[in-house]
Design an enzyme around this catalytic site. Sequence first.
Site, short mmCIF file in Angstrom:
data_model
loop_
_atom_site.label_atom_id
_atom_site.label_comp_id
_atom_site.label_asym_id
_atom_site.label_seq_id
_atom_site.Cartn_x
_atom_site.Cartn_y
_atom_site.Cartn_z
N GLU A 1 0.90 -1.18 -0.12
CA GLU A 1 -0.12 0.03 0.16
C GLU A 1 0.93 1.25 -0.18
O GLU A 1 0.50 2.23 -0.82
CB GLU A 1 -1.11 0.01 1.11
CG GLU A 1 -1.80 -1.04 1.34
CD GLU A 1 -1.21 -2.19 2.03
OE1 GLU A 1 -0.02 -2.49 2.02
OE2 GLU A 1 -2.20 -2.94 2.88
N CYS B 1 1.03 2.33 6.13
CA CYS B 1 0.51 2.40 5.11
C CYS B 1 -1.03 3.27 5.26
O CYS B 1 -1.28 3.92 4.03
CB CYS B 1 -0.37 0.89 4.64
SG CYS B 1 1.56 -0.16 4.15
#
Length: 160
Positions: A58, A89
């Site tokens: 991510e 993330c």
Amino acid sequence: MEYQKHEYYLRRCIEVSKNARKNGNTPFGAILVDEQGNILLEQENVEITEGICTGHAETTLAAKASHLYSKDFLWKCTLYTTAEPCSMCTGAIYWANIGRVVFGMTERKLLELTGSNEKNPTFDMPCRKILAAGQKKIEVIGPISDVEEEAAKVHEGYWD
């Protein structure tokens, strides 16, 4: 392309996570989808093979997306990911200005799978809680029960 159901995109993330594992990385995958349903980017974890501690799928995807697209465009996009984004993330998604996150399994479920493995010192911190402290109304959808077990299956035997 017409926008598909969340399960469709999450299953693509699961395939990306399988590739990550096959390539020697931790088994996580993420994709970026525009508002029409087109997959713009796919990203597997790279922290092991590239030696980058921030090489989560991510975070790496959010960084790439922020170089390629405007914040206004990204606000209309969705980041799909196999597991609920960790604290790092979630921050990257926030700063990239991606407007929606959809995940397969929770961070808590991931913690059950990984235990205290040093490859993934998982936080027990829901991304919704982190995003609630921010100034943006990023939509969070998940876990998606229809794919939660499929997402977890990729981790079987990895953390032993």
